[in-house]
Design a protein around this motif. Structure first.
Motif, PDB file in Angstrom:
ATOM      1  N   UNK A 163       0.851  -1.193   0.059  1.00  0.00           N
ATOM      2  CA  UNK A 163       0.046   0.039  -0.062  1.00  0.00           C
ATOM      3  C   UNK A 163       0.903   1.371   0.075  1.00  0.00           C
ATOM      4  N   UNK A 164       0.262   2.362  -0.374  1.00  0.00           N
ATOM      5  CA  UNK A 164       1.293   3.625  -0.369  1.00  0.00           C
ATOM      6  C   UNK A 164       1.695   3.842   1.040  1.00  0.00           C
ATOM      7  N   UNK A 165       0.714   3.640   2.079  1.00  0.00           N
ATOM      8  CA  UNK A 165       1.262   3.869   3.494  1.00  0.00           C
ATOM      9  C   UNK A 165       2.496   2.832   3.822  1.00  0.00           C
ATOM     10  N   UNK A 166       2.502   1.628   3.103  1.00  0.00           N
ATOM     11  CA  UNK A 166       3.479   0.813   3.741  1.00  0.00           C
ATOM     12  C   UNK A 166       4.646   1.237   3.202  1.00  0.00           C
ATOM     13  N   UNK A 167       4.645   1.798   1.889  1.00  0.00           N
ATOM     14  CA  UNK A 167       5.933   2.191   1.286  1.00  0.00           C
ATOM     15  C   UNK A 167       6.530   3.559   2.110  1.00  0.00           C
ATOM     16  N   UNK A 168       5.410   4.465   2.421  1.00  0.00           N
ATOM     17  CA  UNK A 168       5.793   5.400   3.291  1.00  0.00           C
ATOM     18  C   UNK A 168       6.586   5.206   4.365  1.00  0.00           C
ATOM     19  N   UNK A 169       6.169   4.292   5.231  1.00  0.00           N
ATOM     20  CA  UNK A 169       6.762   3.776   6.430  1.00  0.00           C
ATOM     21  C   UNK A 169       8.338   3.273   5.962  1.00  0.00           C
ATOM     22  N   UNK A 170       8.374   2.523   4.895  1.00  0.00           N
ATOM     23  CA  UNK A 170       9.738   1.981   4.583  1.00  0.00           C
ATOM     24  C   UNK A 170      10.442   3.182   4.181  1.00  0.00           C
ATOM     25  N   UNK A 171      10.162   4.028   3.702  1.00  0.00           N
ATOM     26  CA  UNK A 171      10.920   5.358   3.201  1.00  0.00           C
ATOM     27  C   UNK A 171      11.373   6.263   4.358  1.00  0.00           C
ATOM     28  N   UNK A 172      10.368   6.729   5.108  1.00  0.00           N
ATOM     29  CA  UNK A 172      10.690   7.021   6.642  1.00  0.00           C
ATOM     30  C   UNK A 172      11.648   6.539   7.295  1.00  0.00           C
TER      31      UNK A 172
END
Length: 356
Positions: A163-172
């Motif tokens: 999900x976009x949120x999962x990728x955001x968490x990884x990037x952060x």
């Protein structure tokens, strides 16, 4: 006007379809038409042509105003160039154990780029911040390759989606640790179609630094691109592309294909159709006793487990690959040109072989 004369002959049956790979499909007719449009006359070589210049505007429309595309020949080349661009010579890349860069690129990231891959077992092909931490250590230890990059794939090698949120968490998480994030997007169109969001939603909008943009699996004849999103994260892309033997002299013929796919909605139409065919296949497979679907069918791949002898007989009728031959696991892929009758014919053959 008569078509140009050719001495070439057709050596295959264009009505034959298989489920081995979306790379088996030909090029989309609109892509072929774009290639013909770009042909004729002279254009400056090595990327200074009008088609590559226009591609930059198309790419920025998808990935934001800082995005820059570097067309390359193939997906492995895109990944090798992209990873080199965000890592030092002593750097390492954290990825899923099942990642394409680890299992299906002949060791190219390590042999050609000189980067150590630090792999993490995952149940579904997806990384999480917690899984990344299993390899994110030892930056000051000269005896260990330095973790500098997290590489994820969208969709993953197992056909699953972030999900976009999962990728955001990884990037952060990666950025907090001083690492960059690379996204292997060989099937990024299928992911966007399945999630029903623009590609920017899970790339530049959530912090991805660089990505490998797929074209071949989505209807191109050949060609992919490295897309640099975070210009501050990348060094010497032009030189790396040349050194990695990925600089096309007649680059207009790579760029015009990506333009044909991305300028309007061809990329999305192709991906949606492939995904729909995979759903049709999965729905039919679920009704076949003795066949188990292994992972959620979220894009254009179906992973299944069935008796080994059934798969061997079925392979004589339709092409597909074992994923784990010892376990009896197989992978069935759908493409932009997969037809409903192809899926239905395969399902009928599967039922016949299971009944034997």
């Amino acid at each position: 006007m008569n078509p140009p004369r050719t001495d070439a002959r057709r050596h295959h049956d264009p009505d034959v379809r298989g489920f081995a790979s979306d790379n088996y499909a030909g090029a989309h007719p609109e892509v072929m038409a774009a290639l013909a449009l770009a042909n004729g006359g002279h254009q400056i070589a090595y990327g200074e042509d009008d088609y590559t210049a226009n591609l930059q505007q198309v790419i920025r429309g998808h990935f934001g105003p800082t995005a820059e595309a570097f067309p390359v020949f193939n997906g492995t080349g895109a990944n090798v160039v992209a990873l080199q661009a965000v890592a030092d010579r002593w750097g390492a890349v954290i990825c899923a154990e099942s990642a394409h860069i680890n299992v299906d690129e002949g060791g190219a990231p390590e042999r050609m780029a000189g980067l150590k891959l630090l792999t993490v077992p995952t149940p579904d092909g997806k990384l999480t911040p917690e899984l990344i931490d299993k390899q994110a250590f030892g930056w000051d230890d000269e005896h260990r390759a330095m973790p500098q990059v997290v590489s994820i794939a969208q969709n993953t090698e197992l056909g699953t989606l972030y999900t976009p949120d999962e990728i955001r968490d990884i990037c952060d998480h990666a950025h907090q640790l001083g690492m960059k994030v690379h996204l292997d997007g060989s099937r990024i169109a299928n992911a966007a179609a399945a999630l029903d969001v623009p590609m920017r939603t899970f790339t530049n909008a959530v912090g991805v630094d660089i990505l490998s943009l797929g074209g071949t699996k989505n209807g191109a004849l050949f060609g992919e691109a490295v897309v640099v999103i975070n210009q501050d994260a990348v060094r010497h892309m032009k030189h790396l592309r040349k050194m990695s033997m990925q600089l096309a002299s007649k680059m207009r013929f790579v760029s015009v294909q990506l333009e044909a796919l991305l300028a309007k909605d061809l990329w999305l139409r192709n991906a949606r159709h492939a995904n729909e065919m995979a759903q049709r296949l999965a729905e039919g497979v679920r009704s076949v006793h003795g066949v188990e679907i292994l992972y959620p069918v979220q894009a254009n791949a179906v992973f299944a487990r069935l008796p080994h002898d059934v798969s061997e007989r079925l392979q004589k009728r339709y092409r597909f690959y074992f994923w784990d031959e010892a376990a009896g696991d197989v992978r069935w892929m759908c493409a932009f040109d997969t037809r409903e009758e192809d899926v239905d014919g395969f399902l009928a053959a599967l039922k016949e072989e299971m009944a034997r």
